[in-house]
Write an enzyme that holds these catalytic residues in place. Structure first.
Site, PDB file in Angstrom:
ATOM      1  N   HIS A   1       0.817  -1.222   0.000  1.00 44.79           N
ATOM      2  CA  HIS A   1       0.000   0.000   0.000  1.00 44.79           C
ATOM      3  C   HIS A   1       0.848   1.268   0.000  1.00 44.79           C
ATOM      4  O   HIS A   1       0.342   2.342  -0.294  1.00 44.79           O
ATOM      5  CB  HIS A   1      -0.932   0.004   1.217  1.00 44.79           C
ATOM      6  CG  HIS A   1      -2.027  -1.011   1.108  1.00 44.79           C
ATOM      7  ND1 HIS A   1      -3.328  -0.694   0.792  1.00 44.79           N
ATOM      8  CD2 HIS A   1      -2.005  -2.357   1.250  1.00 44.79           C
ATOM      9  CE1 HIS A   1      -4.060  -1.785   0.752  1.00 44.79           C
ATOM     10  NE2 HIS A   1      -3.282  -2.817   1.034  1.00 44.79           N
TER      11      HIS A   1
ATOM     12  N   ASP B   1       3.346   9.242  -0.839  1.00 51.19           N
ATOM     13  CA  ASP B   1       2.112   8.571  -0.440  1.00 51.19           C
ATOM     14  C   ASP B   1       1.846   7.446  -1.432  1.00 51.19           C
ATOM     15  O   ASP B   1       1.954   7.664  -2.647  1.00 51.19           O
ATOM     16  CB  ASP B   1       0.945   9.584  -0.495  1.00 51.19           C
ATOM     17  CG  ASP B   1      -0.073   9.362   0.614  1.00 51.19           C
ATOM     18  OD1 ASP B   1      -0.178   8.220   1.084  1.00 51.19           O
ATOM     19  OD2 ASP B   1      -0.754  10.324   0.990  1.00 51.19           O
TER      20      ASP B   1
HETATM   21  C1  GDG Z   1      -2.252   3.913   3.443  1.00 51.14           C
HETATM   22  C2  GDG Z   1      -1.212   4.542   2.519  1.00 51.14           C
HETATM   23  C3  GDG Z   1      -2.854   4.441   0.646  1.00 51.14           C
HETATM   24  C4  GDG Z   1      -8.992   9.911   7.613  1.00 51.14           C
HETATM   25  N1  GDG Z   1      -9.384  10.711   8.606  1.00 51.14           N
HETATM   26  C5  GDG Z   1     -10.614  10.318   8.976  1.00 51.14           C
HETATM   27  C6  GDG Z   1     -10.984   9.249   8.181  1.00 51.14           C
HETATM   28  N2  GDG Z   1      -9.965   9.006   7.349  1.00 51.14           N
HETATM   29  C7  GDG Z   1      -9.922   7.943   6.334  1.00 51.14           C
HETATM   30  C8  GDG Z   1     -10.032   8.544   4.956  1.00 51.14           C
HETATM   31  C9  GDG Z   1      -9.297   7.530   4.089  1.00 51.14           C
HETATM   32  C10 GDG Z   1      -8.268   6.942   5.051  1.00 51.14           C
HETATM   33  O1  GDG Z   1      -8.673   7.287   6.376  1.00 51.14           O
HETATM   34  C11 GDG Z   1      -6.874   7.529   4.828  1.00 51.14           C
HETATM   35  O2  GDG Z   1      -6.361   6.979   3.656  1.00 51.14           O
HETATM   36  P1  GDG Z   1      -5.090   7.550   2.878  1.00 51.14           P
HETATM   37  O3  GDG Z   1      -4.966   6.816   1.592  1.00 51.14           O
HETATM   38  O4  GDG Z   1      -5.264   9.016   2.645  1.00 51.14           O
HETATM   39  O5  GDG Z   1      -3.832   7.377   3.836  1.00 51.14           O
HETATM   40  P2  GDG Z   1      -3.157   6.237   4.824  1.00 51.14           P
HETATM   41  O6  GDG Z   1      -3.933   6.106   6.072  1.00 51.14           O
HETATM   42  O7  GDG Z   1      -1.765   6.707   5.007  1.00 51.14           O
HETATM   43  O8  GDG Z   1      -3.196   4.830   4.032  1.00 51.14           O
HETATM   44  C12 GDG Z   1      -1.905   5.352   1.427  1.00 51.14           C
HETATM   45  C13 GDG Z   1      -3.772   3.678   1.572  1.00 51.14           C
HETATM   46  O9  GDG Z   1      -3.033   2.991   2.594  1.00 51.14           O
HETATM   47  C14 GDG Z   1      -4.599   2.635   0.807  1.00 51.14           C
HETATM   48  O10 GDG Z   1      -3.799   1.804   0.031  1.00 51.14           O
HETATM   49  O11 GDG Z   1      -3.648   5.251  -0.205  1.00 51.14           O
HETATM   50  O12 GDG Z   1      -0.958   5.904   0.548  1.00 51.14           O
HETATM   51  O13 GDG Z   1      -0.331   5.376   3.268  1.00 51.14           O
HETATM   52  O14 GDG Z   1     -10.159   6.505   3.682  1.00 51.14           O
HETATM   53  O15 GDG Z   1     -11.385   8.698   4.644  1.00 51.14           O
HETATM   54  N3  GDG Z   1     -12.173   8.636   8.291  1.00 51.14           N
HETATM   55  C15 GDG Z   1     -13.051   9.127   9.248  1.00 51.14           C
HETATM   56  N4  GDG Z   1     -12.707  10.138  10.091  1.00 51.14           N
HETATM   57  C16 GDG Z   1     -11.523  10.761   9.986  1.00 51.14           C
HETATM   58  O16 GDG Z   1     -11.244  11.688  10.766  1.00 51.14           O
HETATM   59  N5  GDG Z   1     -14.262   8.553   9.363  1.00 51.14           N
END
Ligand code: GDG
Length: 453
Positions: free
Chosen positions: A133, A345
């Site tokens: 990821h 990322d």
């Molecule tokens: C890893 C990789 C890759 C965030 N704040 C809240 C909340 N979220 C949810 C978002 C989103 C998820 O968390 C964050 O996903 P990201 O992709 O932006 O980042 P990582 O956590 O670092 O994830 C990344 C991912 O895995 C998938 O392969 O894209 O690059 O680092 O879904 O919506 N959800 C709620 N409240 C929050 O305050 N409900």
């Protein structure tokens, strides 16, 4: 791994994972969670020493920073690595004990890069795949990890290895050619093969995505629509710029705040015209680097607000907490500009969620070149180098001034691309490459009840 939840729900799969707590797992709580999730959960238990070594020291203290191109933040400990190996072996044992030989095993992410090696030893004919990821770093950075040969050889024990982007896959293949003797690569296109120890290993780019329809529909729900109108009103109808990230040094939050400072300095028109909402979700709070980062962000927010706040306007609205799903959708829908500028990322799902929830199609996405999502969305987002605060400041001003017609044009195309390439398509393409099957081969049953332990 919430990204995968919509795909697994009510289709009969088994999820094996560490529940995130030490000590004995409460079986009733696990059964309840299985029923709620719509798939069976089976725990792998870890003690405090294992969590410290496997999770904090190696996974999050060495692999995470190095793979995100920040080698100076990586710390290496051979003792901790020995435990990382032991925990990976335990996962392989549990998988072996809990599945049939014909079951396909799909291992997720950097914590479990060695599972293939141990499972292959237990069951040489087992079909298994792996998905990373996070980014795979460029050669000179990857070569720094003391266990580079172990990692690459173990990954090559899977039948299919998936990365987020072609750039990650290229970096991986370069590392394999350099470190692993006697490998040959064949083919071109999105999936290529490597011949290794008389086995064929397929390597592909499979950009992960979101449940587009769900975000789109929920953003149109009455409470979200009302909430977003209320939010706009509460911020005096100003242009809302939104950043949402885990509080992590890979997400580029200090650089983003500096860019906002430059934008407010260079373009006085923005003063009183924009409100920047930054939601930073607490993450890995026991790690010193994360505590230092939080202090740095607290200071910057105070500094910038101190510099620009007027009687009736404060530039930055900063929230250090997570928000509910409805609130998240409300922020997405209300935001005129999504500002996501990670230094590195794997994908950045927030960028895709923001666009999917922008049902009024009047928002602008500003996205870092270094987010995996930029490979897919660069034509319709404004892409920036997050280290170049001047460029980011200009992008903010450009988005602020952008004509309605151009915003709509770009946002429609962004959304169409994410709609076509949603999370179901992601699973489908991986399964197709892995076992020539499709998600439809594992149909969704509305009234499915996962078998409990
Ligand atoms: C890893 C990789 C890759 C965030 N704040 C809240 C909340 N979220 C949810 C978002 C989103 C998820 O968390 C964050 O996903 P990201 O992709 O932006 O980042 P990582 O956590 O670092 O994830 C990344 C991912 O895995 C998938 O392969 O894209 O690059 O680092 O879904 O919506 N959800 C709620 N409240 C929050 O305050 N409900």
């Amino acid at each position: 791994m919430t990204a995968l939840a919509p795909v697994l729900k009510n289709r009969g799969g088994l999820w094996i994972g560490w529940p995130g707590i030490t000590g004995e797992v409460d079986q009733q709580a696990l059964d309840d969670a299985s029923l709620k999730a719509g798939y069976r959960l089976h725990p792998v238990e870890l003690d405090e020493e294992e969590v410290e070594a496997f999770y904090r020291t190696i996974s999050n203290g060495a692999i995470w920073p190095l793979f995100h191109g920040l080698p100076t933040l990586a710390n290496y400990s051979q003792d901790a690595w020995d435990i990382y190996e032991r925990v990976n072996e335990r996962f392989a044992d549990v998988i072996y004990g809990r599945t049939k030989q014909t079951d396909y095993v799909w291992v997720q992410d950097y914590h479990l890069m060695l599972v293939g090696r141990y499972l292959r030893a237990l069951d040489p004919g087992r079909r298994m795949g792996f998905f990373l990821h996070i980014p795979f770093p460029p050669l000179d950075i990857f070569l720094q990890i003391p266990w580079r040969a172990q990692i690459l050889n173990a990954l090559l024990d899977f039948d299919l290895i998936g990365f987020q982007t072609m750039r990650d896959r290229r970096n991986f293949l370069e590392a394999v050619r350099r470190v692993v003797p006697d490998v040959r690569t064949h083919g071109a296109g999105s999936v290529v093969s490597v011949e290794h120890l008389d086995r064929e290993v397929r390597i592909g780019a499979f950009p992960i995505s979101i449940d587009y329809q769900e975000f789109c529909q929920q953003a149109q729900d009455w409470p979200v629509g009302e909430g977003s109108r209320w939010l706009k009103h509460a911020f005096g109808g100003r242009c809302i710029i939104l950043g949402i990230d885990r509080l992590d040094y890979t997400k580029g939050i200090p650089q983003r705040l500096e860019a906002l400072r430059v934008a407010l300095t260079r373009y006085p028109e923005l003063r009183g015209g924009v409100t920047f909402i930054q939601i930073a979700v607490p993450s890995r709070t026991d790690v010193p680097e994360y505590r230092v980062l939080k202090e740095q962000i607290d200071r910057l927010v105070g500094d910038i607000n101190g510099q620009f706040t007027e009687m009736d306007w404060t530039p930055i609205h900063y929230m250090y907490r997570s928000v509910s799903r409805d609130q998240l959708l409300t922020f997405y829908r209300a935001a005129d500009i999504g500002l996501l500028t990670p230094l590195a990322d794997g994908m950045n799902l927030v960028a895709k969620e923001y666009a999917a929830a922008n049902v009024d199609e009047n928002g602008v996405l500003i996205l870092s070149d270094f987010a995996g999502a930029a490979a897919q969305l660069h034509r319709w987002a404004i892409t920036v180098n997050p280290h170049n605060v001047l460029e980011v400041a200009d992008a903010i001003y450009g988005a602020y001034k952008m004509a309605q017609g151009e915003k709509r044009y770009r946002m429609r195309r962004l959304r169409a691309s994410i709609r076509r390439n949603d999370i179901f398509r992601w699973v489908d393409s991986f399964l197709e490459a892995a076992v020539a099957r499709h998600l439809d081969d594992f149909p969704y049953h509305e009234d499915y009840v996962p078998p409990l332990e």
